[in-house]
Design an enzyme around this catalytic site. Sequence first.
Site, short mmCIF file in Angstrom:
data_model
loop_
_atom_site.label_atom_id
_atom_site.label_comp_id
_atom_site.label_asym_id
_atom_site.label_seq_id
_atom_site.Cartn_x
_atom_site.Cartn_y
_atom_site.Cartn_z
N ASP A 67 20.51 -18.74 39.94
CA ASP A 67 21.67 -19.22 39.16
C ASP A 67 21.37 -19.23 37.66
O ASP A 67 20.22 -19.02 37.24
CB ASP A 67 22.08 -20.63 39.63
N ASN A 136 21.78 -34.46 45.23
CA ASN A 136 23.04 -34.48 45.99
C ASN A 136 23.06 -33.44 47.11
O ASN A 136 24.10 -33.18 47.71
CB ASN A 136 24.25 -34.28 45.05
N HIS A 138 22.37 -30.18 46.75
CA HIS A 138 22.75 -28.81 46.39
C HIS A 138 21.56 -27.86 46.51
O HIS A 138 20.40 -28.27 46.39
CB HIS A 138 23.42 -28.74 45.01
N GLU A 143 27.25 -26.88 45.06
CA GLU A 143 27.39 -28.34 45.08
C GLU A 143 28.03 -28.79 46.39
O GLU A 143 28.57 -27.96 47.14
CB GLU A 143 28.26 -28.77 43.88
P1 PGA Z 1 14.50 -30.02 40.26
O1 PGA Z 1 15.93 -29.52 40.65
O2 PGA Z 1 13.56 -29.00 40.80
O3 PGA Z 1 14.47 -30.09 38.78
O4 PGA Z 1 14.31 -31.34 40.94
C1 PGA Z 1 16.15 -28.99 41.90
C2 PGA Z 1 17.58 -28.54 42.03
O5 PGA Z 1 18.45 -29.15 41.38
O6 PGA Z 1 17.83 -27.61 42.80
#
Ligand code: PGA
Length: 247
Positions: A67, A136, A138, A143
């Site tokens: 992404d 959350n 995702h 999301e």
């Molecule tokens: P993070 O984010 O590795 O910074 O915890 C993971 C994500 O949001 O997929």
Amino acid sequence: MQMRFFDDAESLACAAAQIVSTVLRENPQAKLGLPTGSTPLGLYAELARLHAEENLSFAEATAFNLDEYVGLSATSPQSYQYFMEENLFKHIDLPLESRYIPSGTAEDPVAEAARYEALLAEHGPLDLLILGIGTNGHIGFNEPGSSWDSICRVVDLAEETISSNARFFTGEGEAVPSKAITMGITNIMSAKKIILMAMGKSKAECIKAALSYEPTEAIPASVLQKHENLVVLLDDDAADLLGWMRF
Ligand code: PGA
């Protein structure tokens, strides 16, 4: 689903790097799907070390990032393109023309998402996709509520994602973009092998929600339970609420 538990983030990162290394040594032309965020930092450092010290080569591989934020250019330190250059690409021998990330500054983000989708289709399924997970649930920027049929597209980031990623946007006037281009759940699930990594207490709830209940679109990562070649790497804190699944 294979689950492995680690005392600390370093040993988890080394185990993830060993999986990447095995895939690449068996198939030097492997197509890799790569994440950003805090989660893969240790893995990328270990891959850089394996390249420097143990001849691990990415010269024939191809990498597709999950992404990118809409509105950020490759020179913006918060863009995922910048992140990848700094944390992985400049330390390994992956050719420039084999690094794919959606452009955050395309004039038409919807067309850019369609271009990325076509690119993924042209190259065929990813051999190995590495994922982190948001608090959350995702994966990529899919999301909660993302359809299991989703493909590459422009998405609105959830409030929880925006506040969680605000830690990377600390400069004056800097705000987390509200939109991103992400691979969809379909692109993710078509990978031949997936590694899901999670570390820290802040991930314990979402890991429990993703792995110990029936899959639901409300928890995007729960779809991974349906994948036939999923390896979950967790540190003790992230695995803390899994109960019997740990044994
Ligand atoms: P993070 O984010 O590795 O910074 O915890 C993971 C994500 O949001 O997929």
